[in-house]
Design an enzyme around this catalytic site. Sequence first.
Site, PDB file in Angstrom:
ATOM      1  N   LYS A  93     -34.159  -9.888 -48.740  1.00  0.00           N
ATOM      2  CA  LYS A  93     -34.105  -8.660 -47.939  1.00  0.00           C
ATOM      3  C   LYS A  93     -33.174  -7.637 -48.567  1.00  0.00           C
ATOM      4  CE  LYS A  93     -36.860  -9.162 -44.542  1.00  0.00           C
ATOM      5  NZ  LYS A  93     -37.671  -8.168 -43.844  1.00  0.00           N
ATOM      6  N   ASP A 130     -33.137  -9.374 -37.490  1.00  0.00           N
ATOM      7  CA  ASP A 130     -32.848 -10.776 -37.169  1.00  0.00           C
ATOM      8  C   ASP A 130     -31.577 -11.197 -37.895  1.00  0.00           C
ATOM      9  OD1 ASP A 130     -34.871 -11.699 -35.482  1.00  0.00           O
ATOM     10  OD2 ASP A 130     -36.275 -11.956 -37.131  1.00  0.00           O
TER      11      ASP A 130
HETATM   12  C1  LIG Z   1     -35.207 -15.188 -45.185  1.00  0.00           C
HETATM   13  C2  LIG Z   1     -36.434 -14.473 -44.763  1.00  0.00           C
HETATM   14  N1  LIG Z   1     -37.616 -14.938 -45.151  1.00  0.00           N
HETATM   15  C3  LIG Z   1     -38.753 -14.321 -44.817  1.00  0.00           C
HETATM   16  C4  LIG Z   1     -38.734 -13.189 -44.018  1.00  0.00           C
HETATM   17  C5  LIG Z   1     -40.029 -12.563 -43.635  1.00  0.00           C
HETATM   18  O1  LIG Z   1     -40.171 -11.264 -44.137  1.00  0.00           O
HETATM   19  P1  LIG Z   1     -41.184 -10.260 -43.456  1.00  0.00           P
HETATM   20  O2  LIG Z   1     -40.631  -9.924 -42.097  1.00  0.00           O
HETATM   21  O3  LIG Z   1     -41.225  -9.108 -44.387  1.00  0.00           O
HETATM   22  O4  LIG Z   1     -42.477 -10.978 -43.323  1.00  0.00           O
HETATM   23  C6  LIG Z   1     -37.513 -12.679 -43.572  1.00  0.00           C
HETATM   24  C7  LIG Z   1     -37.456 -11.511 -42.711  1.00  0.00           C
HETATM   25  O5  LIG Z   1     -36.424 -11.119 -42.225  1.00  0.00           O
HETATM   26  C8  LIG Z   1     -36.319 -13.316 -43.979  1.00  0.00           C
HETATM   27  O6  LIG Z   1     -35.112 -12.857 -43.622  1.00  0.00           O
END
Ligand SMILES: Cc1ncc(COP(=O)(O)O)c(C=O)c1O
Length: 399
Positions: free
Chosen positions: A75, A123
């Site tokens: 992120k 989150d």
């Molecule tokens: C560690 C992690 N993996 C995957 C995701 C998923 O990303 P997206 O919301 O772009 O699908 C997030 C989203 O916050 C994340 O923090």
Amino acid sequence: MFLANTHPDHGKPLVHEDAETLGVAAAVEVERFLSHRPNHAETPLHRLDALAAALGLGAVHVKDEGFRLGLGSFKALGGSYAVIRLVLEEASRRLERPVDIAELHTPAVRDVAARMTYACATDGNHGRSVAQGAELVGARAAIFVHSGVSDNRVAAIARFGAEMIRVEGNYDESVAEAARVAAERGWTTVSDTSWPGYERIPGLVMQGYTAIPREALRQLDRPPTHVFVQAGVGGVAAALAGHLAILLGETRPTFVVVDPARAACLYETARAGHPVKVPHGEPTVMAMLECYEPSLVAWRVLSRAADGFMTVDEAEAVAVMNRLAHPAGRDPAIVAGESGGVGLAGLIQAAENPEARVRLGLDAASRVLLINTEGATDPERYALLVPAAAANRQSSAVG
Ligand SMILES: Cc1ncc(COP(=O)(O)O)c(C=O)c1O
């Protein structure tokens, strides 16, 4: 559970604006921006041969985003990049000339940035990125967190000087509240999810993620045959699927999107054939993926460029964290936070299911790319879920 993509747009080229957002020229620019960041380095790509052998596959590669820009998750690439782009655009407007990233720290640009406030809901990880970007440029950040976000995660964002705002309810409610307050106060919302009429900034966030496939393709001998990526609102999956489809066309890898069963908004959207909001149930351990509605732009890309959608359950997510921490044979140990190994959980489920193997063409010649999307971004939680590994954690924990 596996669902093939049967959307009428499946296999079609991306629409023009998404192709611009995720195309090669944009991705090259993302890497140029990264080269100006003080703590930028390519993240490692690990090859897990013992795991591949156990699954009857040719190769499994894990790109480890636990090392990204000191933030512990991929992120870091999106929110901060969008903030930098937006500040440069604002500076160009006010100074009435194009302003490049090389001028980011000049007094004139800092002066423009100091008047800006960037807001988002999170989150945990996206907010950390927006707050880091705002601190880097000298702007303010206002980060909205719902009641499920742990105090550790809040503290990890606040350390960048962001104003933290707690919202009763879940992630989707915090997104709505962030947008409402930002509109009222003249702040700029830097959301990682998009909705009708709000696409450009989430598009920039996704654009930032294109650094992942670019680096991975440089690190691999040959492009992968399969990619499994976990989804919250679908942004990172879409960035990878879209960029690989643009770059590789007909020879693109088979692409599978993996959702938590308890927050399967992409899976249910694929089943319905259009964006749907799924009902809230029990919270999932895959905290960063706990999103109940897909990003509009992400779905537009994935309806064309993803080949299948899967769900994994709670136990699978925790088992994979432990499997990565305690690898077989000579495979390297990888620190994967609660949401980091979910793509691998999907791959394991598919590889162990004879019918799914056939449908996906998974066999001893397959070369699979996975993304460990986060390290131990919440170290206390990691220690609870992977008890033995917590003591000798070798990477990625960020405070
Ligand atoms: C560690 C992690 N993996 C995957 C995701 C998923 O990303 P997206 O919301 O772009 O699908 C997030 C989203 O916050 C994340 O923090």
